[in-house]
Write a protein that holds these residues in place. Sequence first.
Motif, mmCIF file in Angstrom:
data_model
loop_
_atom_site.group_PDB
_atom_site.id
_atom_site.type_symbol
_atom_site.label_atom_id
_atom_site.label_comp_id
_atom_site.label_asym_id
_atom_site.label_seq_id
_atom_site.Cartn_x
_atom_site.Cartn_y
_atom_site.Cartn_z
ATOM 1 N N MET A 98 0.827 -1.199 0.000
ATOM 2 C CA MET A 98 0.000 0.000 0.000
ATOM 3 C C MET A 98 0.871 1.262 0.000
ATOM 4 N N THR A 99 2.064 1.141 0.555
ATOM 5 C CA THR A 99 2.956 2.294 0.630
ATOM 6 C C THR A 99 3.333 2.797 -0.755
ATOM 7 N N ILE A 100 3.601 1.876 -1.677
ATOM 8 C CA ILE A 100 3.978 2.287 -3.038
ATOM 9 C C ILE A 100 2.821 3.023 -3.712
ATOM 10 N N MET A 101 1.612 2.521 -3.535
ATOM 11 C CA MET A 101 0.446 3.177 -4.127
ATOM 12 C C MET A 101 0.278 4.587 -3.553
ATOM 13 N N ILE A 102 0.374 4.715 -2.254
ATOM 14 C CA ILE A 102 0.205 6.023 -1.616
ATOM 15 C C ILE A 102 1.293 6.988 -2.074
ATOM 16 N N LEU A 103 2.531 6.497 -2.170
ATOM 17 C CA LEU A 103 3.632 7.343 -2.653
ATOM 18 C C LEU A 103 3.338 7.803 -4.082
ATOM 19 N N GLY A 104 2.906 6.878 -4.929
ATOM 20 C CA GLY A 104 2.561 7.232 -6.302
ATOM 21 C C GLY A 104 1.435 8.246 -6.378
ATOM 22 N N LEU A 105 0.402 8.047 -5.557
ATOM 23 C CA LEU A 105 -0.708 9.007 -5.530
ATOM 24 C C LEU A 105 -0.237 10.387 -5.069
ATOM 25 N N LEU A 106 0.627 10.414 -4.059
ATOM 26 C CA LEU A 106 1.146 11.703 -3.578
ATOM 27 C C LEU A 106 1.938 12.412 -4.673
ATOM 28 N N ILE A 107 2.760 11.662 -5.403
ATOM 29 C CA ILE A 107 3.549 12.266 -6.475
ATOM 30 C C ILE A 107 2.640 12.730 -7.613
ATOM 31 N N PHE A 108 1.771 11.828 -8.077
ATOM 32 C CA PHE A 108 0.917 12.153 -9.227
ATOM 33 C C PHE A 108 -0.072 13.268 -8.901
ATOM 34 N N LEU A 109 -0.847 13.070 -7.846
ATOM 35 C CA LEU A 109 -1.863 14.071 -7.508
ATOM 36 C C LEU A 109 -1.226 15.328 -6.919
ATOM 37 N N GLY A 110 -0.094 15.179 -6.250
ATOM 38 C CA GLY A 110 0.631 16.348 -5.752
ATOM 39 C C GLY A 110 1.076 17.239 -6.897
ATOM 40 N N GLY A 111 1.654 16.621 -7.927
ATOM 41 C CA GLY A 111 2.059 17.392 -9.102
ATOM 42 C C GLY A 111 0.879 18.054 -9.779
ATOM 43 N N HIS A 112 -0.230 17.335 -9.823
ATOM 44 C CA HIS A 112 -1.437 17.889 -10.445
ATOM 45 C C HIS A 112 -2.149 18.900 -9.541
ATOM 46 N N SER A 113 -1.686 19.054 -8.327
ATOM 47 C CA SER A 113 -2.314 19.992 -7.397
ATOM 48 C C SER A 113 -1.597 21.334 -7.319
ATOM 49 N N VAL A 114 -0.525 21.484 -8.068
ATOM 50 C CA VAL A 114 0.211 22.750 -8.036
ATOM 51 C C VAL A 114 -0.700 23.917 -8.408
ATOM 52 N N GLY A 132 8.360 25.032 -21.894
ATOM 53 C CA GLY A 132 8.771 23.699 -22.336
ATOM 54 C C GLY A 132 9.430 22.891 -21.224
ATOM 55 N N THR A 133 10.317 23.523 -20.498
ATOM 56 C CA THR A 133 10.987 22.854 -19.378
ATOM 57 C C THR A 133 9.980 22.481 -18.295
ATOM 58 N N TRP A 134 9.055 23.406 -18.011
ATOM 59 C CA TRP A 134 8.020 23.117 -17.012
ATOM 60 C C TRP A 134 7.191 21.912 -17.425
ATOM 61 N N LYS A 135 6.747 21.902 -18.677
ATOM 62 C CA LYS A 135 5.913 20.797 -19.140
ATOM 63 C C LYS A 135 6.672 19.470 -19.127
ATOM 64 N N LEU A 136 7.950 19.499 -19.446
ATOM 65 C CA LEU A 136 8.755 18.278 -19.419
ATOM 66 C C LEU A 136 8.881 17.751 -17.990
ATOM 67 N N ALA A 137 9.199 18.628 -17.056
ATOM 68 C CA ALA A 137 9.329 18.209 -15.654
ATOM 69 C C ALA A 137 7.983 17.734 -15.099
ATOM 70 N N TYR A 138 6.939 18.471 -15.411
ATOM 71 C CA TYR A 138 5.589 18.122 -14.966
ATOM 72 C C TYR A 138 5.195 16.747 -15.498
ATOM 73 N N SER A 139 5.471 16.508 -16.771
ATOM 74 C CA SER A 139 5.137 15.220 -17.386
ATOM 75 C C SER A 139 5.928 14.087 -16.770
ATOM 76 N N VAL A 179 7.190 13.914 -13.726
ATOM 77 C CA VAL A 179 6.632 13.669 -12.390
ATOM 78 C C VAL A 179 5.309 12.913 -12.508
ATOM 79 N N ALA A 180 4.471 13.311 -13.436
ATOM 80 C CA ALA A 180 3.166 12.661 -13.611
ATOM 81 C C ALA A 180 3.329 11.198 -14.004
ATOM 82 N N VAL A 181 4.211 10.910 -14.945
ATOM 83 C CA VAL A 181 4.411 9.530 -15.395
ATOM 84 C C VAL A 181 4.954 8.660 -14.270
ATOM 85 N N ILE A 182 5.946 9.164 -13.549
ATOM 86 C CA ILE A 182 6.519 8.404 -12.430
ATOM 87 C C ILE A 182 5.455 8.161 -11.365
#
Length: 192
Positions: free
Chosen positions: A1-17, A35-42, A44-47
């Motif tokens: 469950m820890t991996i899922m929660i970590l992934g949710l924090l990263i994905f939804l955290g990035g989408h919560s900026v 361009g750099t922002w979108k690359l970094a954002y993407s 983070v989202a994929v990971i």
Amino acid sequence: MTIMILGLLIFLGGHSVRIFAESWRQQQIAARGEGTWKLAYSAVAVIGLALAIYGYGLTRLDPIHIWFPPMGLRHAVALLMLPAFIMLAAAYVPRNAIKAKLGHPMMLSVKIWAFAHLLVNGRLGDILFFAAFLVWAILAFKAAKQRSRQHPSAPQATSLPATLATIAIGVVAYGLFAFYLHGVLIGVPVFG
């Protein structure tokens, strides 16, 4: 469950900026370029999404059942997912009346998807996964509506063909996912 929660924090955290730190986001875009922002954002989202999905799969191996939903709710989910797919299509098809009317159909689609899946999944991992997306979608929709009120855009011209195409794309995508891809990708057939 820890991996899922970590992934949710990263994905939804990035989408919560945009929800919690819009001015910081604008500063980063101004300093580093869009361009750099979108690359970094993407990245983070994929990971984050990969970790969340992998972790979600792990929670299914050793489930903790909180409740056992009635089988009849599966029909409600199947029904709710049709407008969710149409709204998802509306986020991308230009000049459709659905997007013009709703403003942010992607977030509404996520709300419906998450709520519907909470109805039929009673395992702890499922509840955390879908509830996280539902809470995020509610907050993101509210923030997007507030941004729209602060910075209104000119009304979009809509066309009937674009709206009909949106509905058709949503229905076809729904059919493809419901009758084939959900079983193949998720391991749970929608019908059957």
